[in-house]
Design a protein around this motif. Structure first.
Motif, PDB file in Angstrom:
ATOM      1  N   GLY A 204     -35.939 -28.426  24.598  1.00 32.37           N
ATOM      2  CA  GLY A 204     -34.631 -28.862  23.892  1.00 32.37           C
ATOM      3  C   GLY A 204     -34.229 -29.362  25.290  1.00 32.37           C
ATOM      4  O   GLY A 204     -34.847 -29.985  26.316  1.00 32.37           O
ATOM      5  N   LYS A 205     -32.898 -29.035  25.480  1.00 34.06           N
ATOM      6  CA  LYS A 205     -32.389 -29.753  26.890  1.00 34.06           C
ATOM      7  C   LYS A 205     -32.310 -28.360  27.729  1.00 34.06           C
ATOM      8  O   LYS A 205     -31.513 -27.371  27.401  1.00 34.06           O
ATOM      9  N   SER A 206     -32.519 -28.748  29.157  1.00 32.11           N
ATOM     10  CA  SER A 206     -32.173 -27.958  30.171  1.00 32.11           C
ATOM     11  C   SER A 206     -30.666 -28.112  31.041  1.00 32.11           C
ATOM     12  O   SER A 206     -30.881 -29.316  31.639  1.00 32.11           O
ATOM     13  N   VAL A 207     -29.675 -27.557  30.658  1.00 30.73           N
ATOM     14  CA  VAL A 207     -28.336 -27.892  31.261  1.00 30.73           C
ATOM     15  C   VAL A 207     -27.828 -26.917  32.202  1.00 30.73           C
ATOM     16  O   VAL A 207     -28.041 -25.669  32.020  1.00 30.73           O
ATOM     17  N   VAL A 208     -27.359 -27.388  33.193  1.00 28.31           N
ATOM     18  CA  VAL A 208     -26.254 -26.589  34.082  1.00 28.31           C
ATOM     19  C   VAL A 208     -24.912 -27.169  33.845  1.00 28.31           C
ATOM     20  O   VAL A 208     -24.784 -28.328  34.061  1.00 28.31           O
ATOM     21  N   CYS A 209     -23.757 -26.250  33.798  1.00 28.40           N
ATOM     22  CA  CYS A 209     -22.639 -26.729  33.617  1.00 28.40           C
ATOM     23  C   CYS A 209     -21.724 -25.612  34.631  1.00 28.40           C
ATOM     24  O   CYS A 209     -21.762 -24.526  34.498  1.00 28.40           O
ATOM     25  N   GLU A 210     -20.871 -26.184  35.300  1.00 26.41           N
ATOM     26  CA  GLU A 210     -20.135 -25.334  36.222  1.00 26.41           C
ATOM     27  C   GLU A 210     -18.508 -25.887  36.429  1.00 26.41           C
ATOM     28  O   GLU A 210     -18.117 -26.799  35.955  1.00 26.41           O
ATOM     29  N   ALA A 211     -17.994 -24.849  36.912  1.00 25.83           N
ATOM     30  CA  ALA A 211     -16.545 -25.350  37.197  1.00 25.83           C
ATOM     31  C   ALA A 211     -15.888 -24.577  38.113  1.00 25.83           C
ATOM     32  O   ALA A 211     -16.318 -23.421  38.685  1.00 25.83           O
ATOM     33  N   SER A 293     -20.673 -20.919  37.230  1.00 18.21           N
ATOM     34  CA  SER A 293     -21.926 -21.825  36.315  1.00 18.21           C
ATOM     35  C   SER A 293     -22.628 -21.119  35.318  1.00 18.21           C
ATOM     36  O   SER A 293     -22.907 -19.891  35.268  1.00 18.21           O
ATOM     37  N   VAL A 294     -23.281 -21.782  34.435  1.00 21.76           N
ATOM     38  CA  VAL A 294     -24.060 -21.424  33.300  1.00 21.76           C
ATOM     39  C   VAL A 294     -25.177 -22.214  33.460  1.00 21.76           C
ATOM     40  O   VAL A 294     -25.125 -23.421  33.386  1.00 21.76           O
ATOM     41  N   THR A 295     -26.344 -21.597  33.435  1.00 21.25           N
ATOM     42  CA  THR A 295     -27.774 -22.172  33.528  1.00 21.25           C
ATOM     43  C   THR A 295     -28.500 -21.988  32.187  1.00 21.25           C
ATOM     44  O   THR A 295     -28.979 -20.854  32.078  1.00 21.25           O
ATOM     45  N   MET A 296     -28.471 -22.917  31.588  1.00 21.97           N
ATOM     46  CA  MET A 296     -29.138 -22.880  30.182  1.00 21.97           C
ATOM     47  C   MET A 296     -30.492 -23.742  29.999  1.00 21.97           C
ATOM     48  O   MET A 296     -30.365 -24.712  29.622  1.00 21.97           O
ATOM     49  N   PRO A 297     -31.677 -23.253  30.070  1.00 23.80           N
ATOM     50  CA  PRO A 297     -32.755 -24.199  30.117  1.00 23.80           C
ATOM     51  C   PRO A 297     -33.299 -24.540  28.849  1.00 23.80           C
ATOM     52  O   PRO A 297     -34.329 -25.370  28.688  1.00 23.80           O
TER      53      PRO A 297
END
Lengths: 373, 373, 373, 373
Positions: A204-211, A293-297
């Motif tokens: 699916g999507k490999s997403v990293v999101c941070e704040a 951050s969250v790393t969601m592959p």
């Protein structure tokens, strides 16, 4: 044996079925239907993602989850929102085939690497949007697992890929006439099962999101300190999960948000299994603020197909602004949905971790959840 | 930044909210509510489990899932149904605590083993049904993870256990005054994250369910042969999953059924992550029939609390005959629900594996799922 | 096919065989013997462990390993040495048995829990030192895995446990006459294979070892800073290993030391696989110093049996002060050996991590290792 | 504290040091040297591999291991030997770097894919044999792990790759001037630690080796039947390991052979950890014979460097016919060594599994191992 029906057929009266457009469902989404189960849905946020505000729709029966996510989203919003990158995308399917000798298995593995363009052409002849990106073979004796990974536009893509794989196999078979397709899925995909391959290769999507959350907001809104958050993240999300033998579970509650957004937007809830794998990191900046951050592959989402066409679910996708297929830029809608999922997870991680440090996990749950006992 | 609300507030009109008893939900199951998402629900089976027929209620938007599970249940029913054992049960929670020295960490680990009755008494003083069964310590430097496992009656039990743990910690603290509770959950529980500890130690109910399906039924109803099923189970569910680096994912589609039954009966869908770990085994008997079993060590279910009190979900539990708390035998209702989950998984495994062998995975999904594209 | 012997029988002349007491080896430690392979052995340390100084004997051909471990030991020694706890011990063996029905499998699992004293008595009738500590059953369909865990004195204990298991099974069989022993080892032990069960349940000795290293020593001797060490430990040993899908590999180079001490002291090098699982933690104290610890749940060592009786290996055990069986306190010698292993790992972790931060990994290896190329 | 040296300095006299060419060792393979530890070495086989006979040199102190491997090799030889394929090869090293923003981390991940030729050129400027094959990035927040995989000729290759990585990083840094190299190894390699990434992506040589053993030989030489072997392989090597939460440990005793051949040929025994991961499969042919295979994705071996230059170890490599660098075909020698390792594992798996079925595990070990007790 006493027949089941006589015992409890009356309960069916409590299952709602009116005021619902069954025409959309029958023959597509469910069989043996007796009605529907309503799942309460609320909105957390909005949260700015890469400069644009989005709502986080969540369907859940777990008290406190929405309020907690909302609190995290608010803290992040007060600090300018979050940033995201979609590092890679591609739905996978891995049939298992058999050949008569080990040498032929080796040759097959070599063939699919060297003749990738040929196989790609066959795969893509079956689909308007699908693009075959990769084919990873795995030889075990005389069996070969072939993990196809393809771009699938705005669809989650399992069916699209399965169809392309079917065609690709028939072309491979022309060169390996003794090859036998043992099953279209050999679990090397891997779909709906915890596995390292999705964690490492993505699905699916490999997403990293941070704040970045300022120390001030951490203290005023989240009632804790950056240092304590960073330390608990180490103790719980790294060490605790490591000692528990986790594969991809280096987070506090990613699955809660993934499940809730999936339900709200018509995704497949069985895919929460791998879509919720996540590593949450927290660092203190030189100025004393928090980077989280969250790393969601492997976030597996789509905005067409499956349950996304049902009225309420579709409305939620519309509210985000990602309903249906993106005509201008195929895939952009499902990418956006994956970023909303990640931003929701980011918010919930921030909030729950703060609550744990402050020691009010128990009280929040107790207050909200235990009325009926 | 353009405010979100102006953009897409109209979609909210498509989210149903009427004809629903919100009094039950507000302040308990959800916040920031805008309505509900209807999930179509159907009934697979019935299937005889240990001599009594039960329905398998499933809420899903994935076409073909219910029909496929139903087909498996029918084949099993034709051969006398399935058998189940609940090997163990117990909900877990693992706080992480800190002490000033490694020696004290070692002493604490020793203390909780030797003084288990003391801690058990403290834990159980907070609950009518809860019984502390085990306390497993894990020392990492000067941190100690304490995995409490408790019988929780008919509740899934997370809140009950958290409450008991809180009390138990205060008693431990009397003996280790320098101990600091870092967090009530240190991920060694493990809740809603893939981890080996649940697979090996169990969480919730540990259930095994099996059936013998005659060669005749395999051929006539499932359109395949026992030999081919047994072989594909090896290639896909053992070898394929092993090569994919799976922990507990030695099955074809357990998560599909777990998610669907969880939604139908008001369970927590985020717990599908670990509740769906499963090893499916298939063997040929001396008389040529098929024995199929599913081993599921961590099915986390309850029949009181969470979403189980909502009308439609409650009706589904009533249909099974396991709604609410079992007064005569606390825990019997949630045990029954775990056995229904396992029987549903058993049915779906049998059916999908048969379909894969026969090569009609694609066609079934295509026919049912793709109309709207 | 050209016979192998003619081609290269001359090389045998380069394999030493003289000046060696073959009487001790033949029929016990090796077969088809052509000589011996000399492995250079050196001494790192000494290092104070719980107040007493011990050498760390290491046999290796990897340049820089001994020097690096020695440097770490020296830094720790300058700060007063390290502390250790042996949290648990017990060698395991898990036969797999079959019974005719699932119900009987469930009954068997229940029986071994309830009748533990009976089984313990049978087990212990075969051994002078062995004490059965635990029996963990695992039911999969009609198969049951029975993980026996026993104290084995100063022996590593595999043979002792296998013998006890054999006897225990014969007693269980009296109560389950239809039970068939499928194999004395069913891989649920787990011996010499990476597996979560050893990481979570322990095997051999479960040891934690820690030291406090002052900021001053970190800077002067290790040429780095506490902050940089702590941060790299997070990035590499927690996050890097988590992303790599590691089970128990949360360290920099534990296996290097474990292999070297095992070779020097006559342990089984195949058991390096699980004996080297380790989580290395680093924390900064309030006074700015470094606390480093290694958590090693399955160090499998013995001071009698196997290769420990051979002259050179025995000499190394004597140098430590743990050769042979401890008459006064059975098990104390093998416990000491496990603590020396852990202290060696602690030293090497400290040193390599410091080197990595300082960027001289490459140069050290290059200087020492590459002369011959 | 009583100084260590006085206590037990006499034992050093039992450690041999004469008749050994220390010039080769000092400054290259070991430091703080006190002598050497002799490890008995024997020869199992020969076994025909792809039509040519090879010996299996094994250094061990575990009684029965060589005899058992030899028995397996003999059974395979009687049936024409084994076949092997080297599916892939490449040594890896994964530094971890930091950048100032998530966006830059995403850009870096993209850059190394798109500018692979540039990075490859930099890498290969440092080495005569090394060829960079792949660069897999993994983004976690603002950290990026870069897994370089390179062909390394006949060297195991860790140092060669580390050197090339160092150079490649300096070129990447020209385009990302704010990038900071945090450590040359970030554990995403993964070296000497159990991890899924090596199991799935491979490290060193990825080898599959198989043999067909006739039913007649199974019965006469191995004293068991094909059916019983196939069934035990399922119960133990698939199901037992799956239930134990194993990653890559789907075999009976691969590590025993890997450790013994590694010691005999001067390999790094710490790399037994990942080099011994193996899935053993057994199938019955239509004619009733046995096909046995071992799938080993990460055998890390070299024939130059490390301990391979020492006299006895070198002699063993010469006996196989793979000593030093293969001038005609760089890499062929280390490939041959990996095939000998796999063939040895194949032999030992066949033999031990046969012994387990026949129930003589205990007796063999007892007879050979327990004399000294």
């Amino acid at each position: 044996m006493k027949p089941m029906k006589e015992k409890n057929s009356h309960c069916i009266d409590d299952v709602p079925y009116k005021h619902y457009d069954w025409a959309r469902v029958v023959g597509q989404n469910c069989e043996n239907i007796v009605g529907y189960v309503p799942v309460p849905v609320g909105i957390a946020g909005p949260i700015p993602i890469d400069g644009v505000e989005y709502p986080i729709p969540m369907a859940t029966t777990e008290g406190a989850l929405l309020a907690s996510t909302h609190r995290g989203a608010r803290a992040i919003s007060m600090c300018g929102g979050c940033h995201s990158v979609v590092l890679a995308e591609g739905m996978t399917r891995a049939p298992v085939v058999g050949v008569p000798t080990l040498a032929e298995a080796g040759a097959l593995a070599k063939f699919v690497k060297e003749q990738f363009p040929l196989i790609k052409a066959a795969f893509e002849s079956t689909t308007r949007f699908g693009k075959l990106l990769e084919l990873k073979p795995c030889v075990v004796g005389r069996k070969v697992f072939l993990r196809f990974r393809a771009f699938t536009g705005d669809a989650m893509g399992m069916n699209m890929v399965t169809k392309g794989v079917d065609k690709a196999l028939s072309v491979i078979q022309e060169h390996f006439p003794k090859m036998e397709v043992l099953a279209l899925s050999g679990n090397y995909c891997t779909d709906k099962k915890p596995s390292a391959i999705n964690w490492i290769e993505g699905r699916g999507k490999s997403v990293v999101c941070e704040a970045t959350v300022t120390a001030d907001v951490v203290e005023r809104v989240l009632k804790t300190s950056v240092d304590r958050l960073v330390q608990l993240n180490i103790d719980k999300n790294y060490i605790g999960s490591a000692m528990a033998g986790s594969l991809g579970g280096f987070n506090a509650q990613a699955a809660n948000v993934v499940a809730a957004v999936f339900l709200a937007t018509g995704q497949d809830p069985a895919q929460v299994v791998e879509s919720s794998t996540c590593l949450t990191s927290m660092t203190k900046t030189e100025t004393g603020d928090l980077i989280i951050s969250v790393t969601m592959p492997s976030i597996e989402v789509g905005t067409v197909g499956g349950g996304t066409g049902l009225q309420a679910q579709h409305a939620m996708l519309e509210m985000i602004g990602c309903a249906g297929a993106n005509q201008a830029q195929p895939g952009a809608n499902s990418q956006l949905l994956s970023r909303v999922v990640a931003a929701g997870v980011l918010s919930a991680e921030l909030s729950l971790m703060s609550g744990l440090v402050a020691g009010h996990l128990l009280s929040a749950h107790m207050k909200l959840n235990r009325k009926q006992h």
